[in-house]
Write an enzyme that holds these catalytic residues in place. Structure first.
Site, PDB file in Angstrom:
ATOM      1  N   HIS A 247       2.092 -26.829 -12.414  1.00  0.00           N
ATOM      2  CA  HIS A 247       1.832 -27.181 -11.014  1.00  0.00           C
ATOM      3  C   HIS A 247       3.052 -27.883 -10.448  1.00  0.00           C
ATOM      4  O   HIS A 247       3.745 -28.599 -11.178  1.00  0.00           O
ATOM      5  CB  HIS A 247       0.607 -28.106 -10.906  1.00  0.00           C
ATOM      6  CG  HIS A 247       0.018 -28.129  -9.546  1.00  0.00           C
ATOM      7  ND1 HIS A 247       0.449 -29.000  -8.575  1.00  0.00           N
ATOM      8  CD2 HIS A 247      -0.936 -27.357  -8.978  1.00  0.00           C
ATOM      9  CE1 HIS A 247      -0.229 -28.761  -7.459  1.00  0.00           C
ATOM     10  NE2 HIS A 247      -1.075 -27.776  -7.681  1.00  0.00           N
ATOM     11  N   GLU A 302      -6.829 -23.168 -11.564  1.00  0.00           N
ATOM     12  CA  GLU A 302      -7.167 -21.750 -11.632  1.00  0.00           C
ATOM     13  C   GLU A 302      -7.756 -21.335 -12.979  1.00  0.00           C
ATOM     14  O   GLU A 302      -8.464 -20.342 -13.061  1.00  0.00           O
ATOM     15  CB  GLU A 302      -5.926 -20.901 -11.327  1.00  0.00           C
ATOM     16  CG  GLU A 302      -5.330 -21.149  -9.955  1.00  0.00           C
ATOM     17  CD  GLU A 302      -6.203 -20.689  -8.812  1.00  0.00           C
ATOM     18  OE1 GLU A 302      -7.412 -20.980  -8.829  1.00  0.00           O
ATOM     19  OE2 GLU A 302      -5.676 -20.035  -7.909  1.00  0.00           O
TER      20      GLU A 302
HETATM   21  N1  ACO Z   1       4.038 -20.691 -17.811  1.00  0.00           N
HETATM   22  C1  ACO Z   1       5.251 -20.696 -18.365  1.00  0.00           C
HETATM   23  N2  ACO Z   1       6.286 -21.412 -17.891  1.00  0.00           N
HETATM   24  C2  ACO Z   1       6.061 -22.153 -16.814  1.00  0.00           C
HETATM   25  C3  ACO Z   1       4.812 -22.213 -16.194  1.00  0.00           C
HETATM   26  C4  ACO Z   1       3.764 -21.437 -16.727  1.00  0.00           C
HETATM   27  N3  ACO Z   1       2.538 -21.426 -16.200  1.00  0.00           N
HETATM   28  N4  ACO Z   1       4.869 -23.039 -15.124  1.00  0.00           N
HETATM   29  C5  ACO Z   1       6.121 -23.495 -15.089  1.00  0.00           C
HETATM   30  N5  ACO Z   1       6.848 -22.962 -16.115  1.00  0.00           N
HETATM   31  C6  ACO Z   1       8.236 -23.238 -16.468  1.00  0.00           C
HETATM   32  C7  ACO Z   1       9.153 -22.144 -16.108  1.00  0.00           C
HETATM   33  O1  ACO Z   1      10.114 -22.154 -17.115  1.00  0.00           O
HETATM   34  C8  ACO Z   1       9.806 -22.568 -14.824  1.00  0.00           C
HETATM   35  O2  ACO Z   1      11.153 -22.335 -14.870  1.00  0.00           O
HETATM   36  P1  ACO Z   1      11.774 -20.950 -14.335  1.00  0.00           P
HETATM   37  O3  ACO Z   1      11.538 -20.946 -12.853  1.00  0.00           O
HETATM   38  O4  ACO Z   1      13.176 -21.094 -14.728  1.00  0.00           O
HETATM   39  O5  ACO Z   1      11.058 -19.859 -15.050  1.00  0.00           O
HETATM   40  C9  ACO Z   1       9.645 -24.052 -14.782  1.00  0.00           C
HETATM   41  O6  ACO Z   1       8.669 -24.391 -15.781  1.00  0.00           O
HETATM   42  C10 ACO Z   1       9.187 -24.502 -13.417  1.00  0.00           C
HETATM   43  O7  ACO Z   1       8.441 -25.629 -13.575  1.00  0.00           O
HETATM   44  P2  ACO Z   1       7.905 -26.433 -12.349  1.00  0.00           P
HETATM   45  O8  ACO Z   1       9.040 -26.931 -11.532  1.00  0.00           O
HETATM   46  O9  ACO Z   1       6.904 -27.398 -12.866  1.00  0.00           O
HETATM   47  O10 ACO Z   1       7.095 -25.273 -11.580  1.00  0.00           O
HETATM   48  P3  ACO Z   1       7.099 -24.870 -10.040  1.00  0.00           P
HETATM   49  O11 ACO Z   1       6.721 -26.031  -9.246  1.00  0.00           O
HETATM   50  O12 ACO Z   1       8.338 -24.168  -9.657  1.00  0.00           O
HETATM   51  O13 ACO Z   1       5.924 -23.788 -10.029  1.00  0.00           O
HETATM   52  C11 ACO Z   1       3.753 -22.947 -10.389  1.00  0.00           C
HETATM   53  C12 ACO Z   1       4.577 -24.173 -10.031  1.00  0.00           C
HETATM   54  C13 ACO Z   1       4.091 -21.810  -9.431  1.00  0.00           C
HETATM   55  C14 ACO Z   1       2.280 -23.287 -10.231  1.00  0.00           C
HETATM   56  C15 ACO Z   1       4.075 -22.553 -11.863  1.00  0.00           C
HETATM   57  O14 ACO Z   1       3.700 -23.592 -12.729  1.00  0.00           O
HETATM   58  C16 ACO Z   1       3.388 -21.255 -12.265  1.00  0.00           C
HETATM   59  O15 ACO Z   1       3.929 -20.179 -12.007  1.00  0.00           O
HETATM   60  N6  ACO Z   1       2.168 -21.320 -12.894  1.00  0.00           N
HETATM   61  C17 ACO Z   1       1.454 -20.108 -13.251  1.00  0.00           C
HETATM   62  C18 ACO Z   1       0.702 -19.528 -12.050  1.00  0.00           C
HETATM   63  C19 ACO Z   1      -0.479 -20.384 -11.647  1.00  0.00           C
HETATM   64  O16 ACO Z   1      -1.271 -20.808 -12.476  1.00  0.00           O
HETATM   65  N7  ACO Z   1      -0.607 -20.604 -10.327  1.00  0.00           N
HETATM   66  C20 ACO Z   1      -1.696 -21.389  -9.763  1.00  0.00           C
HETATM   67  C21 ACO Z   1      -1.227 -22.748  -9.373  1.00  0.00           C
HETATM   68  S1  ACO Z   1      -2.555 -23.718  -8.689  1.00  0.00           S
HETATM   69  C22 ACO Z   1      -2.725 -23.130  -7.117  1.00  0.00           C
HETATM   70  O17 ACO Z   1      -1.820 -22.673  -6.501  1.00  0.00           O
HETATM   71  C23 ACO Z   1      -4.067 -23.139  -6.525  1.00  0.00           C
END
Ligand code: ACO
Length: 360
Positions: A247, A302
């Site tokens: 998140h 989610e």
């Molecule tokens: N799985 C694997 N690696 C992850 C995940 C994940 N679920 N979430 C973050 N990371 C890693 C990645 O390496 C990412 O780096 P990259 O862009 O180089 O690949 C890095 O951590 C980014 O970390 P954050 O800065 O904490 O994440 P950001 O704020 O950019 O993204 C997000 C947040 C979109 C929710 C992300 O965690 C993600 O894609 N999660 C999976 C999808 C998901 O569950 N979405 C629902 C969110 S809740 C909602 O919107 C209602």
């Protein structure tokens, strides 16, 4: 060197009285109330009254009745358009129907947008099964009427309560991507319905409201306990995101995950599925800690949303539209707050392209 904040991380883009997300403490507050005190104890109508207070010119006690009446208005808007939605996914169909809400509507627009969501989703689902839409019952709650319109029969009390808790839990969440989108569009004075359509378009992406269907796909693909960690390690090795984890704001467990886990556990028939989901969750947290050290990735809303909606026997491709049935309350509150006070949202960009060559 760019001065932009990647993904606008840490940028405060609005002041709001509506909701507060404390990412370090895992706390979510709606107008002075912790989410744990609202979820399971109040209705979507009551949360609408709370969030709309001071913005919508309707007495809180009148909101349930206004939503009930507006569901009938919404069905008449949807009815002639249903054939056009055939062949589209449910969320695309919902986008089409929402775009038809007329700016000239006399029903207060936040009320009509909120009433339209369950009516449109139910009508789209029935239409693709070859059934005509079911007339709304204005005496029921949004949650009860939605399940009745969807299934063609009154829903059992436990199912209505579970859906109600879900709708309340996801009603608002600070400046998430879809709410920010709604505020940007509202800031141009484009109107409530245009702002809601834009918000839905942002919601449908898999990194935001499109995640819960893929959570179940992941559970199915893993299949058995012995495959959990190898499967998750391979997924991360391919560069995939694990759906339902991570998140932008929470650095600890999303408080909504526990609320919804409780709801999933309260529903009949899912004990084995939930036990397996818990094992996958634990495995994912171990794998993420190992392979993404320094990121503090935890379970988000989610993951257990998927389990709740599955236990309600709702099809996976309705999960994102059903998220919109809940989140529209927050979207409309933010749209009104933005419209009442805010200037047009127009940030700056840092130009990193070439400059014109100096004239010879
Ligand atoms: N799985 C694997 N690696 C992850 C995940 C994940 N679920 N979430 C973050 N990371 C890693 C990645 O390496 C990412 O780096 P990259 O862009 O180089 O690949 C890095 O951590 C980014 O970390 P954050 O800065 O904490 O994440 P950001 O704020 O950019 O993204 C997000 C947040 C979109 C929710 C992300 O965690 C993600 O894609 N999660 C999976 C999808 C998901 O569950 N979405 C629902 C969110 S809740 C909602 O919107 C209602």
């Amino acid at each position: 060197m760019s001065v932009a904040s990647d993904g606008l991380e840490g940028i405060v883009a609005a002041e709001t009285v509506l909701s507060h997300v404390d990412g370090d403490r895992g706390r979510l507050i709606f107008r002075g109330h912790d989410i744990g005190d609202l979820a399971g104890r109040t209705s979507q109508e009551a949360v609408a009254a709370l969030l709309w207070s001071g913005f919508v010119a309707a007495e809180p006690t009148a909101i349930a009745g206004a939503l009930g009446t507006a569901r009938g208005v919404a069905l008449e808007i949807a009815r002639p358009l249903l054939p056009l939605a055939r062949g589209l996914s449910p969320v695309e169909g919902l986008r089409l129907l929402l775009a038809a809400l007329p700016d000239t509507a006399t029903t207060p627009h936040p009320v009509l947008a909120t009433a339209a969501m369950p009516v449109f989703v139910a009508a789209l689902q029935r239409d693709r099964l070859g059934h005509p839409p079911i007339l709304p019952d204005p005496t029921l709650s949004q949650a009860a009427d939605f399940l009745r319109m969807l299934r063609g029969a009154p829903a059992e009390t436990a199912h209505v309560a579970a859906l109600e808790t879900y709708l309340v839990t996801v009603a608002d969440h600070g400046l998430n991507a879809s709410t920010f989108t709604a505020r940007v569009v509202a800031s141009t004075r484009a109107g409530v319905f245009s702002s809601v359509v834009a918000a839905l378009c942002a919601l449908k992406g898999p990194l935001h409201g499109g995640a819960p269907g893929p959570v179940l796909d992941m559970l199915d693909a893993i299949g058995t306990d012995d495959r959990i960690e190898p499967w998750l390690e391979q997924a991360i090795g391919r560069g995939d995101r694990l759906m339902g984890f991570g998140h932008r704001v929470y650095r600890v467990r999303d408080p909504r995950a526990d609320v919804l886990k409780g709801v999933a556990l309260s529903l009949r028939g899912g004990a084995n599925r939930i036990r397996f989901a818990e094992a996958v969750e634990a495995g994912a947290l171990r794998v993420l800690a190992r392979l993404k050290p320094g990121r503090r990735l935890d379970t988000n809303v989610e993951f257990y949303t998927a389990l709740v909606l599955e236990a309600l026997a709702l099809p996976r491709d309705l999960f994102t539209p059903i998220f919109a049935v809940g989140r529209v309350v927050g979207w409309t509150a933010h749209i009104l707050e933005q419209t009442q006070g805010g200037r047009i949202i127009r940030p700056a960009s840092a130009y990193v392209g070439p400059m014109p060559k100096a004239a010879a």
